[in-house]
Design a protein around this motif. Structure first.
Motif, PDB file in Angstrom:
ATOM      1  N   UNK A   1       0.842  -1.198   0.000  1.00 57.61           N
ATOM      2  CA  UNK A   1       0.000   0.000   0.000  1.00 57.61           C
ATOM      3  C   UNK A   1       0.879   1.252   0.000  1.00 57.61           C
ATOM      4  N   UNK A   2       0.447   2.309  -0.664  1.00 55.74           N
ATOM      5  CA  UNK A   2       1.209   3.562  -0.588  1.00 55.74           C
ATOM      6  C   UNK A   2       1.064   4.188   0.798  1.00 55.74           C
ATOM      7  N   UNK A   3       2.134   4.810   1.275  1.00 59.98           N
ATOM      8  CA  UNK A   3       2.094   5.510   2.570  1.00 59.98           C
ATOM      9  C   UNK A   3       1.620   6.941   2.309  1.00 59.98           C
ATOM     10  N   UNK A   4       0.474   7.287   2.873  1.00 60.83           N
ATOM     11  CA  UNK A   4      -0.129   8.597   2.624  1.00 60.83           C
ATOM     12  C   UNK A   4       0.312   9.657   3.621  1.00 60.83           C
ATOM     13  N   UNK A   5       0.698   9.225   4.820  1.00 63.63           N
ATOM     14  CA  UNK A   5       0.955  10.195   5.878  1.00 63.63           C
ATOM     15  C   UNK A   5       2.038   9.682   6.815  1.00 63.63           C
ATOM     16  N   UNK A   6       2.948  10.569   7.190  1.00 56.39           N
ATOM     17  CA  UNK A   6       3.917  10.291   8.251  1.00 56.39           C
ATOM     18  C   UNK A   6       3.779  11.416   9.265  1.00 56.39           C
ATOM     19  N   UNK A   7       3.252  11.080  10.446  1.00 56.49           N
ATOM     20  CA  UNK A   7       3.003  12.081  11.477  1.00 56.49           C
ATOM     21  C   UNK A   7       4.090  12.020  12.546  1.00 56.49           C
ATOM     22  N   UNK A   8       4.708  13.156  12.806  1.00 53.01           N
ATOM     23  CA  UNK A   8       5.701  13.268  13.864  1.00 53.01           C
ATOM     24  C   UNK A   8       5.006  13.717  15.145  1.00 53.01           C
ATOM     25  N   UNK A   9       5.130  12.911  16.196  1.00 49.02           N
ATOM     26  CA  UNK A   9       4.561  13.270  17.495  1.00 49.02           C
ATOM     27  C   UNK A   9       5.649  13.979  18.289  1.00 49.02           C
ATOM     28  N   UNK A  10       5.363  15.220  18.656  1.00 48.06           N
ATOM     29  CA  UNK A  10       6.343  16.057  19.346  1.00 48.06           C
ATOM     30  C   UNK A  10       5.757  16.526  20.670  1.00 48.06           C
ATOM     31  N   UNK A  11       6.537  16.377  21.728  1.00 49.19           N
ATOM     32  CA  UNK A  11       6.127  16.823  23.055  1.00 49.19           C
ATOM     33  C   UNK A  11       6.280  18.339  23.123  1.00 49.19           C
ATOM     34  N   UNK A  12       5.155  19.055  23.268  1.00 45.18           N
ATOM     35  CA  UNK A  12       5.206  20.519  23.257  1.00 45.18           C
ATOM     36  C   UNK A  12       6.030  21.084  24.397  1.00 45.18           C
ATOM     37  N   UNK A  13       6.158  20.345  25.481  1.00 44.44           N
ATOM     38  CA  UNK A  13       6.889  20.871  26.638  1.00 44.44           C
ATOM     39  C   UNK A  13       8.394  20.868  26.429  1.00 44.44           C
ATOM     40  N   UNK A  14       8.874  20.133  25.425  1.00 45.10           N
ATOM     41  CA  UNK A  14      10.318  20.103  25.185  1.00 45.10           C
ATOM     42  C   UNK A  14      10.788  21.341  24.434  1.00 45.10           C
ATOM     43  N   UNK A  15       9.865  22.056  23.799  1.00 51.74           N
ATOM     44  CA  UNK A  15      10.210  23.295  23.121  1.00 51.74           C
ATOM     45  C   UNK A  15      11.268  23.112  22.051  1.00 51.74           C
TER      46      UNK A  15
END
Length: 395
Positions: free
Chosen positions: A311-325
């Protein structure tokens, strides 16, 4: 007496005795036979009578014979399936999270307003504005740009009307955040692939696996059929955690039977099963180890390559902790190099003074913030709404 006469008399006596004995035996045998026949007939009649009584007995009544039979063991009812939860809709989440953001400890918008609302702004005040932006992780370049624009805005320079100051600040922040950016997940766009594949990336501790589970709930709320793949095989609890999230909303999870299995093989199997099941969305969770940049790039690249065999990969989401700034920006760039990212999910944005990370991460990575998390609740993940965000931090 003549001998012959004596013999004749004895013979007659013997014969008579034998006749008497034979008659008695014959009579006894006949009597026994009659008795047995009578008893058999009586037993047969009793059995027939019992059968007739049982047939004519009222419903629920047992005969003696039936009562003597031990009752059958009760049928074991199967355990009821766990109730499937109904997640909150996306629209409802946006409104609720906007209110939560306004009540959170994210004060940089309020601090800016308090400085800019002064009757006369000194050079020291403008330095305070820039310092506030930097502390909020807006980033050096974006902070300089915002300060310059605020200095040149007539609604702020020489103005003392708080409403005008607030409007000017709101307009500038919205411009930096971006209101014309398409922040929709690719799976929600017209003509999206089915299954639409989303790969979740990010370092351990950012809430990546939790975000994957919450994202599945968001899709379920939209009526989509979802499947998840537990490709973070190096963290023993990751697959269990993902299954717990999936079970609550009826989302199946593809996982390996053993810890430390090849993550790419799990991703490949998940893509096959999602295709066979005609799922709308496949969410693949990945490991977040950053000990060796080269190994990370190789592993994530392999996951993408083997998945795209099916299957084609449609999305790569980076999860980032907002508190790390700004500390998280270096991590973000590593993942962007390793696999390429299409959007950012900011987790733990609540209770943080670093809301400016929304602005800097977009400027540094060139991709939009698509989702934000503002709490520990299962439905505390929502599509990012720029106006709601700015209004929340200025409230």
């Amino acid at each position: 007496m003549d001998t012959n006469v004596m013999i004749a008399i004895v013979a007659i006596v013997v014969i008579a005795a034998l006749l008497l004995i034979g008659g008695w035996w014959f009579g006894k045998s006949r009597k026994d036979a009659v008795t047995k026949s009578t008893e058999a007939a009586k037993a047969k009649a009793d059995e027939r009578l019992a059968q007739e009584e049982a047939a004519n007995a009222p419903s629920g009544e047992q005969t003696k014979t039936e009562a003597e039979v031990p009752p059958a063991a009760p049928v074991q009812e199967p355990a009821p399936a766990p109730a499937v939860e109904v997640p909150e809709s996306a629209g409802s989440r946006i409104q609720r999270l906007k209110a939560k953001l306004a009540k959170s400890g994210n004060p940089f918008g309020k601090v800016l307003f308090n400085i800019l609302a002064k009757d006369h702004l000194s050079e020291s005040d403008w330095e305070d504005v820039e310092d506030t932006l930097l502390l909020a992780d807006v980033g050096a370049e974006a902070s300089e740009q915002l300060v310059e624009e605020l200095r040149n805005d007539a609604r702020i320079s020489g103005q003392s009307d708080p409403a005008e100051v607030r409007k000017a600040l709101r307009d500038k922040l919205l411009k930096l955040v971006g209101t014309d950016t398409d922040r929709r997940l690719n799976a929600n766009k017209e003509g999206a692939n089915k299954p639409s594949v989303i790969i979740m990336v990010g370092v351990n501790g950012t809430g990546k696996t939790t975000t994957a589970g919450k994202l599945s709930r968001l899709f379920v709320a939209d009526g989509k059929r979802v499947m998840m793949g537990a490709a973070d095989t190096f963290r023993a609890a990751a697959a269990d955690q993902l299954e717990t999230w999936g079970a609550k909303v009826g989302v199946p999870v593809v996982r390996s039977d053993k810890d430390g299995a090849d993550p790419a093989s799990v991703a490949f199997e998940a893509s096959e099963q999602a295709k066979e099941a005609h799922a709308d969305v496949l969410i693949i969770d990945t490991a977040g180890r950053l000990q060796n940049k080269a190994n990370l790039m190789d592993e994530l690249g392999k996951i993408r390559r083997v998945t795209e065999k099916n299957l084609p990969v449609d999305e790569v989401l980076l999860v980032l902790d907002a508190t790390t700034g700004q500390n998280g920006m270096a991590q973000a760039k590593v993942f962007a190099e390793a696999i390429g990212i299409t959007g950012v999910v900011l987790s733990k944005l609540d209770g943080s003074a670093k809301g400016g990370i929304v602005i800097s991460v977009q400027k540094e990575l060139g991709v939009p913030v698509k989702l934000v998390g503002l709490g520990e609740g299962p439905d505390d993940l929502a599509p990012f709404d720029p106006e709601g965000f700015v209004d929340g931090i200025l409230a």
